[in-house]
Enzyme design. Structure first.
Site, PDB file in Angstrom:
ATOM      1  N   GLN A 188      20.269  -0.278  26.560  1.00  0.00           N
ATOM      2  CA  GLN A 188      20.593  -0.589  25.162  1.00  0.00           C
ATOM      3  C   GLN A 188      21.229  -1.982  25.096  1.00  0.00           C
ATOM      4  O   GLN A 188      22.437  -2.118  24.964  1.00  0.00           O
ATOM      5  CB  GLN A 188      21.572   0.469  24.638  1.00  0.00           C
ATOM      6  CG  GLN A 188      21.935   0.326  23.193  1.00  0.00           C
ATOM      7  CD  GLN A 188      21.070   1.181  22.308  1.00  0.00           C
ATOM      8  OE1 GLN A 188      20.662   2.250  22.699  1.00  0.00           O
ATOM      9  NE2 GLN A 188      20.820   0.709  21.118  1.00  0.00           N
ATOM     10  N   PHE A 189      20.394  -3.016  25.178  1.00  0.00           N
ATOM     11  CA  PHE A 189      20.933  -4.379  25.152  1.00  0.00           C
ATOM     12  C   PHE A 189      21.629  -4.691  23.834  1.00  0.00           C
ATOM     13  O   PHE A 189      22.477  -5.576  23.755  1.00  0.00           O
ATOM     14  CB  PHE A 189      19.834  -5.417  25.456  1.00  0.00           C
ATOM     15  CG  PHE A 189      18.936  -5.730  24.303  1.00  0.00           C
ATOM     16  CD1 PHE A 189      19.201  -6.815  23.480  1.00  0.00           C
ATOM     17  CD2 PHE A 189      17.819  -4.948  24.030  1.00  0.00           C
ATOM     18  CE1 PHE A 189      18.370  -7.112  22.414  1.00  0.00           C
ATOM     19  CE2 PHE A 189      16.981  -5.240  22.976  1.00  0.00           C
ATOM     20  CZ  PHE A 189      17.254  -6.322  22.161  1.00  0.00           C
ATOM     21  N   THR A 190      21.306  -3.947  22.779  1.00  0.00           N
ATOM     22  CA  THR A 190      21.907  -4.221  21.477  1.00  0.00           C
ATOM     23  C   THR A 190      23.407  -3.940  21.445  1.00  0.00           C
ATOM     24  O   THR A 190      24.080  -4.319  20.482  1.00  0.00           O
ATOM     25  CB  THR A 190      21.207  -3.427  20.364  1.00  0.00           C
ATOM     26  OG1 THR A 190      21.316  -2.033  20.642  1.00  0.00           O
ATOM     27  CG2 THR A 190      19.738  -3.822  20.257  1.00  0.00           C
TER      28      THR A 190
END
Length: 148
Positions: free
Chosen positions: A78-80
């Site tokens: 989940q790079f966000t």
């Protein structure tokens, strides 16, 4: 490294309509990697998660760890989690780790959980994933390696 950890009754992740990972009672781990994260960072985070006592004991107190309840883990990249929303209305993701580093550490986290004997499922790095879960509690914890 940033993690949104949710205690779940069950969770699953799909890619292109196909379930590629599913667990029952345990933790959904949404994992974000920054440019400064290392294998040592991953080890620290995995050790913390494995020892977190957030399952209820016979007296209703959150006193039991994942191993105590035979819990499982679903890890989803989940790079966000490194979104910077300070300027304008479109988030910047410049604080997220480069894809090669992020994928390496994501896979390392999965491996570390498995080495601890925890049944571990995972998503597909970089894919468009659909995550379903039943949050138990609800119980959600934010972990950031910069503040641990």
């Amino acid at each position: 490294m940033r993690i949104v950890l949710q205690r779940v009754a069950h969770a699953s992740v799909k890619v292109e309509g196909e379930t590629i990972g599913a667990i029952q009672k345990g933790f959904l781990v949404l994992l974000g990697v920054s440019a400064t994260d290392t294998r040592e960072t991953a080890e620290k985070m995995v050790n913390k998660i494995a020892k977190l006592r957030i399952f209820e004991d016979e007296n209703g107190k959150t006193n039991l760890a994942l191993a105590d309840v035979g819990g499982e883990i679903l890890v989803v990249s989940q790079f966000t989690l490194y979104a910077d929303c300070r300027k304008g209305n479109r988030p910047s993701f410049t604080n997220a780790g480069a894809p090669a580093l992020a994928e390496e550490l994501y896979e390392y986290v999965v491996e570390l959980f498995q080495e601890k004997g925890i049944h571990t499922e995972h998503g597909e790095f970089g894919a468009d994933m659909k995550v379903e879960l039943l949050n138990d509690g609800p119980f959600t914890i934010l972990l950031d390696s910069d503040t641990m």
